[in-house]
Design a protein around this motif. Structure first.
Motif, PDB file in Angstrom:
ATOM      1  N   ASP A  69      51.499  32.640 -13.849  1.00 25.90           N
ATOM      2  CA  ASP A  69      52.079  33.626 -12.818  1.00 25.90           C
ATOM      3  C   ASP A  69      53.159  33.423 -12.156  1.00 25.90           C
ATOM      4  O   ASP A  69      53.535  34.019 -11.277  1.00 25.90           O
ATOM      5  N   MET A  89      55.437  37.793 -17.064  1.00 24.65           N
ATOM      6  CA  MET A  89      54.611  36.423 -17.234  1.00 24.65           C
ATOM      7  C   MET A  89      54.013  36.668 -18.622  1.00 24.65           C
ATOM      8  O   MET A  89      53.365  37.186 -18.884  1.00 24.65           O
ATOM      9  N   SER A 192      42.908  31.290  -9.431  1.00 23.06           N
ATOM     10  CA  SER A 192      43.810  32.018 -10.188  1.00 23.06           C
ATOM     11  C   SER A 192      42.906  32.150 -11.879  1.00 23.06           C
ATOM     12  O   SER A 192      43.200  33.271 -12.463  1.00 23.06           O
ATOM     13  N   GLN A 196      41.892  35.768 -13.387  1.00 27.99           N
ATOM     14  CA  GLN A 196      42.202  36.187 -14.933  1.00 27.99           C
ATOM     15  C   GLN A 196      40.929  36.266 -15.917  1.00 27.99           C
ATOM     16  O   GLN A 196      41.075  37.116 -16.613  1.00 27.99           O
ATOM     17  N   ARG A 221      50.969  41.835  -8.602  1.00 30.77           N
ATOM     18  CA  ARG A 221      52.236  41.980  -9.515  1.00 30.77           C
ATOM     19  C   ARG A 221      51.784  42.471 -11.031  1.00 30.77           C
ATOM     20  O   ARG A 221      51.004  41.763 -11.536  1.00 30.77           O
ATOM     21  N   ASN A 223      52.356  42.949 -14.772  1.00 26.49           N
ATOM     22  CA  ASN A 223      53.071  42.037 -15.877  1.00 26.49           C
ATOM     23  C   ASN A 223      53.690  43.097 -16.714  1.00 26.49           C
ATOM     24  O   ASN A 223      53.206  43.411 -17.876  1.00 26.49           O
ATOM     25  N   ILE A 304      48.002  35.519  -8.277  1.00 23.55           N
ATOM     26  CA  ILE A 304      49.056  36.809  -8.630  1.00 23.55           C
ATOM     27  C   ILE A 304      48.302  37.409  -9.706  1.00 23.55           C
ATOM     28  O   ILE A 304      48.353  37.090 -10.668  1.00 23.55           O
ATOM     29  N   SER A 305      48.030  38.631  -9.332  1.00 24.37           N
ATOM     30  CA  SER A 305      47.275  39.488 -10.397  1.00 24.37           C
ATOM     31  C   SER A 305      47.593  41.077  -9.903  1.00 24.37           C
ATOM     32  O   SER A 305      47.274  41.451  -8.653  1.00 24.37           O
ATOM     33  N   ASN A 404      53.933  28.719  -6.106  1.00 26.55           N
ATOM     34  CA  ASN A 404      54.058  29.993  -7.191  1.00 26.55           C
ATOM     35  C   ASN A 404      55.516  30.075  -7.371  1.00 26.55           C
ATOM     36  O   ASN A 404      56.149  30.800  -7.297  1.00 26.55           O
TER      37      ASN A 404
END
Length: 496
Positions: A69, A89, A192, A196, A221, A223, A304-305, A404
């Protein structure tokens, strides 16, 4: 990848320099870096790796959806940029391949003993006596422990888990022989890794149950992929790639790094606003309520996704917030009496993050044991040195900057600092070097005082916190970290 063969970057020893033998423990990101930089100084280096390949956590974690991430271009060595990342990423397999390529291009494969776990380090007569589980023994002038923190799985015990008739495993021990499509899959955890996994598995599963122990703040965020044209420009114009790295770095450090050390900062307020706006994309009010944390954003490591909330809102996804009461042969029973029938149960429950070099037995000057020194929790001066353990250095050790941002850059600062201490040994200025107890106490007192203003102490239960409730991380500014790493204050070190 922009890199030079290792023999072209080696610094020739000066006349009269003492020959140094160095052991590096671990062949992940930090170990590869340490080996390259020690060899550049003309030292004889041996790398010991308990696994059978390079990559560290990127070798051991292979679960579906695995990605970093942190921006891929920033998550690279400054001397070995990779213009061919596919997206902002990178995915786990591509990161593992990157570290493997760098290690082999710099000849680190030729000096690495794979499948050799270091079980003992004992200091005597100004050398470290090293022993491996394969009964290999050797002596070294200096040791660099680059063992990382994300490799000892945290496996909680649930009543009845032995009776489960389906497949059960930790996310870091993924069983790739288990089919996933059209299965009933349960995942325990909401960090995280779990986020994912949800993004990757919800589209494939017949039903996906996410057993949430604690709600997490999710920073959106996307990708974004890099086009063939962009990758070609990065290959042809290294300075354009460096400019991108500077931009990605500045955006993170000016936002996240400033936010976590000052709970009243505008940077933290901005992060919280983005997280709340992202949470508002969850359409169902009840689901949104259950996904809402009861602590400040960034108190725990941010997820972060750009895809997790979409995944958890799909019809076949189910967020379970009742605690797990026990495991039965066909599924999970929760405290509200509900039964969740499953084919697969994945424990995305993180790692034992206070291990560092342990379980290796480490005995320093005068027979002092590192286990005893760290009985109340691991500590190290500037994360690299421990009193009475001369010529033993840690990369990404206790109280290192975490979060991060790029741990590759952190490790590069640390190894350059360590090399300056080793240079004193090489040049014959001293035979032993370790931080003084007084300097260790002063640093730890300052770090704990600074912690009082950080977001990590605002009321969440986090793997960032040690037994005392103090963040086990760097609590100062990132600028101070860079300043401290520029040059050792030799008055803080015991040299003999």
């Amino acid at each position: 990848m922009n890199s030079a063969p290792h023999d072209k970057t080696r610094i020739q020893p000066e006349v009269g320099d003492r020959p140094i033998r160095a052991a590096v423990i671990g062949a992940g990101m930090g170990g590869i870096l340490a080996a390259i930089k020690l060899r550049e100084r003309g030292m004889q280096v041996v790398v010991f790796e308990k696994g059978h390949g390079f990559g560290g956590t990127w070798r051991e974690n292979t679960y579906p959806g695995l990605a970093c991430d942190v921006s891929a271009h920033w998550y690279t060595y400054s001397f070995a940029r990779n213009p061919d990342w596919k997206s902002l990423m990178a995915e786990g397999p591509d990161i593992r391949d990157y570290f493997d390529r760098v290690a082999r291009e710099y000849g680190i494969d030729a000096i690495t003993r794979f499948g050799e776990e270091v079980i003992s380090l004992r200091y005597a007569d100004s050398v470290w006596n090293l022993q491996t589980a394969a009964d290999h023994g050797d002596t070294f002038d200096v040791v660099v422990a680059a063992t990382g923190v994300l490799h000892h799985p945290n496996i909680p015990h649930f009543e009845g888990i032995e009776s489960f008739e389906g497949d059960v495993f930790h996310s870091a021990r993924w069983d790739h022989d288990v089919p996933l499509d059209d299965r009933r899959i349960g995942v325990v955890g909401t960090g995280s890794t779990a986020a994912q996994l949800a993004s990757a598995l919800v589209p494939r599963a017949r039903r996906f149950d996410l057993f949430q122990r604690t709600a997490q703040w999710v920073l959106p965020r996307q990708n974004v992929p890099y086009s063939d044209e962009e990758r070609a420009r990065f290959r042809e114009n290294p300075e354009e790639l460096e400019e991108l790295v500077r931009e990605l770095r500045a955006k993170t450090l000016e936002g996240y790094a400033a936010a976590v050390i000052d709970v009243d900062s505008p940077e933290l307020a901005a992060i919280e606003r983005l997280c709340r706006e992202n949470l508002d994309t969850v359409r169902d009010p009840e689901l949104r309520r259950r996904l809402t944390p009861d602590y400040r954003a960034a108190c725990k490591r941010l997820v972060i996704s750009g895809t997790f909330y979409d995944a958890i809102q799909r019809p076949n996804a189910n967020l379970v917030t009742a605690p797990i009461q026990g495991i039965e042969p066909e599924g999970v029973r929760t405290a509200d009496g509900a039964f969740h029938d499953l084919d697969i149960l994945v424990l995305a429950t993180g790692f034992l993050v206070d291990r560092f070099i342990r379980p290796t037995t480490v005995v320093g000057r005068g027979g002092i044991s590192l286990d005893d020194v760290w009985a109340e929790g691991p500590q190290a001066y500037l994360s690299v040195s421990v009193p009475d353990f001369p010529n033993l250095f840690l990369l990404n050790g206790p109280n290192s900057p975490i979060g991060n941002f790029s741990l590759v850059e952190v490790a590069q600062h640390q190894i350059e600092y360590i090399l300056q201490l080793i240079d004193g040994i090489r040049h014959g200025e001293y035979a032993e070097v370790s931080v003084t107890p007084a300097a260790m106490r002063r640093f730890e007192d300052d770090r704990c005082e600074a912690a009082r203003k950080t977001v990590w102490v605002t009321g969440c239960d986090s793997w960032y916190l040690d037994k005392r409730g103090v963040p086990a991380s760097w609590t100062f500014s990132y600028d101070r970290f860079e300043e401290e790493m520029a040059r050792p204050r030799m008055e803080d070190f015991d040299t003999r």
